[in-house]
Structure formats: structure tokens, C-alpha cells
Design a protein around this motif. Sequence first.
Motif, PDB file in Angstrom:
ATOM      1  N   CYS A 126      -7.138   0.027  -1.073  1.00  0.00           N
ATOM      2  CA  CYS A 126      -5.894  -0.633   0.242  1.00  0.00           C
ATOM      3  C   CYS A 126      -6.477  -1.656   1.469  1.00  0.00           C
ATOM      4  O   CYS A 126      -6.155  -2.237   2.105  1.00  0.00           O
ATOM      5  CB  CYS A 126      -5.692   0.304   0.922  1.00  0.00           C
ATOM      6  N   SER A 127      -8.108  -1.456   1.625  1.00  0.00           N
ATOM      7  CA  SER A 127      -9.345  -2.254   2.297  1.00  0.00           C
ATOM      8  C   SER A 127      -9.464  -3.427   1.377  1.00  0.00           C
ATOM      9  O   SER A 127      -8.538  -4.804   2.960  1.00  0.00           O
ATOM     10  CB  SER A 127     -10.527  -1.533   2.384  1.00  0.00           C
ATOM     11  N   LEU A 174       2.224  -6.611   5.614  1.00  0.00           N
ATOM     12  CA  LEU A 174       1.825  -5.246   5.376  1.00  0.00           C
ATOM     13  C   LEU A 174       2.802  -4.430   4.402  1.00  0.00           C
ATOM     14  O   LEU A 174       3.094  -3.892   5.920  1.00  0.00           O
ATOM     15  CB  LEU A 174       0.661  -4.556   6.371  1.00  0.00           C
ATOM     16  N   THR A 207      -9.549  -1.728   9.049  1.00  0.00           N
ATOM     17  CA  THR A 207     -10.673  -2.333   8.819  1.00  0.00           C
ATOM     18  C   THR A 207     -10.638  -4.317  10.588  1.00  0.00           C
ATOM     19  O   THR A 207     -11.159  -4.891   9.253  1.00  0.00           O
ATOM     20  CB  THR A 207     -10.042  -3.524   7.646  1.00  0.00           C
ATOM     21  N   LEU A 214      -5.497  -0.671   8.854  1.00  0.00           N
ATOM     22  CA  LEU A 214      -5.901  -1.456  10.120  1.00  0.00           C
ATOM     23  C   LEU A 214      -6.667  -1.588  10.794  1.00  0.00           C
ATOM     24  O   LEU A 214      -7.899  -2.309  11.481  1.00  0.00           O
ATOM     25  CB  LEU A 214      -4.327  -1.897  10.632  1.00  0.00           C
ATOM     26  N   CYS A 269       0.905  -1.178  -0.101  1.00  0.00           N
ATOM     27  CA  CYS A 269       0.004   0.029  -0.088  1.00  0.00           C
ATOM     28  C   CYS A 269       0.479   0.741  -0.366  1.00  0.00           C
ATOM     29  O   CYS A 269       1.770   0.933   0.373  1.00  0.00           O
ATOM     30  CB  CYS A 269      -0.881   0.020   1.256  1.00  0.00           C
ATOM     31  N   ILE A 291      -6.243  -5.400   2.560  1.00  0.00           N
ATOM     32  CA  ILE A 291      -5.846  -6.011   3.922  1.00  0.00           C
ATOM     33  C   ILE A 291      -6.616  -6.845   4.008  1.00  0.00           C
ATOM     34  O   ILE A 291      -6.068  -7.968   4.890  1.00  0.00           O
ATOM     35  CB  ILE A 291      -5.850  -4.751   4.836  1.00  0.00           C
ATOM     36  N   TRP A 344      -8.996  -4.400  12.451  1.00  0.00           N
ATOM     37  CA  TRP A 344      -7.990  -6.254  12.859  1.00  0.00           C
ATOM     38  C   TRP A 344      -7.974  -6.591  13.465  1.00  0.00           C
ATOM     39  O   TRP A 344      -7.281  -6.043  14.735  1.00  0.00           O
ATOM     40  CB  TRP A 344      -6.491  -5.536  12.418  1.00  0.00           C
ATOM     41  N   ALA A 354      -0.471   2.965   8.445  1.00  0.00           N
ATOM     42  CA  ALA A 354      -0.804   2.004   7.963  1.00  0.00           C
ATOM     43  C   ALA A 354      -1.710   1.498   9.660  1.00  0.00           C
ATOM     44  O   ALA A 354      -2.567   0.428   9.508  1.00  0.00           O
ATOM     45  CB  ALA A 354       0.098   0.677   8.331  1.00  0.00           C
ATOM     46  N   THR A 400      -1.409  -7.001  -3.793  1.00  0.00           N
ATOM     47  CA  THR A 400      -1.707  -8.208  -3.054  1.00  0.00           C
ATOM     48  C   THR A 400      -0.877  -9.399  -3.610  1.00  0.00           C
ATOM     49  O   THR A 400      -1.242  -9.483  -4.708  1.00  0.00           O
ATOM     50  CB  THR A 400      -2.743  -8.472  -3.006  1.00  0.00           C
TER      51      THR A 400
END
Length: 241
Positions: A33-34, A149, A111, A108, A8, A37, A113, A104, A239
Motif C-alpha cells: 500500500c505504501s 486512492l 506516508t 496517507l 488498496c 501511494i 501525504w 485510507a 497501481t
Amino acid sequence: MLVAAAVCPCPPLLVPEVAAGAAPELEAARAACSDAIAVLAASRPDLLVVVGPAEQSGRGPHAQGAPGSFRGFGVDLDVTLGDAPAGQSGTAPEHGLPTSLAVAGWLLGRTEWSAAPVEGLGVGEPLAPERCIQSGEGIAARADRVAMLVMGDSSACRTLKAPGYLDHRAEGFDAHVAEALGAADVAALKSLDTELAYELKAAGRAPWQVLAGAAEGADLQGALLFDDAPYGVGYLVATWS
């Protein structure tokens, strides 16, 4: 062993509060980016290692829950690198995460994480390719299932108004990196021209080569999710899984 990676960009402008009125311009990058992840979470890692460029004070390891801040960009917003362990207060935000890892941490957090423990590593622009590769090999050996990441921008010289002004070599450099990331081409990343990357202000060079070291022998497949140069800076999302 490395089982998945997401690449990212790391401009503070990814954070809408920092971007303010320009926030909609990077919404496609945020969405990519989402998605990237989400691939990491789906890989069921035992450990997530976040790697990003850092100035001298931010180089080295950063523990889970390490604090970061966007106060230096005029925004009263603090983040952590993953959820802080119970009872951990951390250091003051201004002495915490480098900007790339703060971005980052924001991604995270966006989302939510919770797939695995998180660690961070800030790497400096001068780090030689051989050292980057060795660092990546060490990361891959940290657990049976490691995800990464990897934060970093490509060239900052795509237009006259870019931070590094216009350099006609930038578009070709960015295209080469995009192709390598989209194909999970470890050899191409290992052989990036470090001097050219420096001249083009490509902050992602060292983190990408750390990824290359970690991915050696992992036989991962790549996908390029985003490739654009808003504000004259190359932003790439990819990815490996």
C-alpha cells in the motif's frame, strides 16, 4: 483527467494498533500500500480523491481533514483524511469517516501525504454500475491532474473461517478482479457481475467501478503489487499510471 490510481484493501487490521498481535501478518500488504501511494505522489496530482465502501451514514463526500476513528475496534486512535485545513475543528470522530476512508486516512498519514488536496467519497454496495461509472467520470473531470486512492476488499468467502464462509466461486472471482486491476482493464471492471460480488461480500466492487469510470480514455498502465487472502478475504494492491 485521471493520471494515476492506487487500489488498496481496507480492513481495519491494516492498522497495527487494531491488529495487535496479528500485525506482522499483514506487513507485506502495508508495504505494498505504501508503494502504491508513492506512485500517486509521483504523478504530481492537482487533487487526490479517495473512494471506499460505506454504510448508509458514511456515504457521500468527505472533505479534507474529515475525522475518523478506530475506537469502535477497541483502539483509542483517531485519524483524518489528509491534513485538516488551518482553523478546521471537524466533527466528532464517531460521526466522521466510514471505516474504509479511515483506513485510507491512516495510510496517507503513514506516508505523510502532502502532494495534493484530498477529498473522500463513500459509496454504497447497492450503487448500480452505471451510477458508479458516472461518478468516476465526474471525479476525472474535477481537475487537470486527478489521482485516486480506491479502497475495497475482494471476496470474503475464500476459506471455511472467512466472514462469508467458503464459496468455491470466490477464488475465480478474485482472480478475475486481480487480472483486471493488474492490467488496468476498464472494460472488465465495468462488467463485473454485481450479484456475484454481493453474494461473495466483495466490498470493493462499487469503488472499482467508480475507478473504471474515471479511467475511461486515460490509457493508464496497471501493475499488481499484492494478491493474497489472509483470513479468507481477498486483499489486492494495484497501481495505474
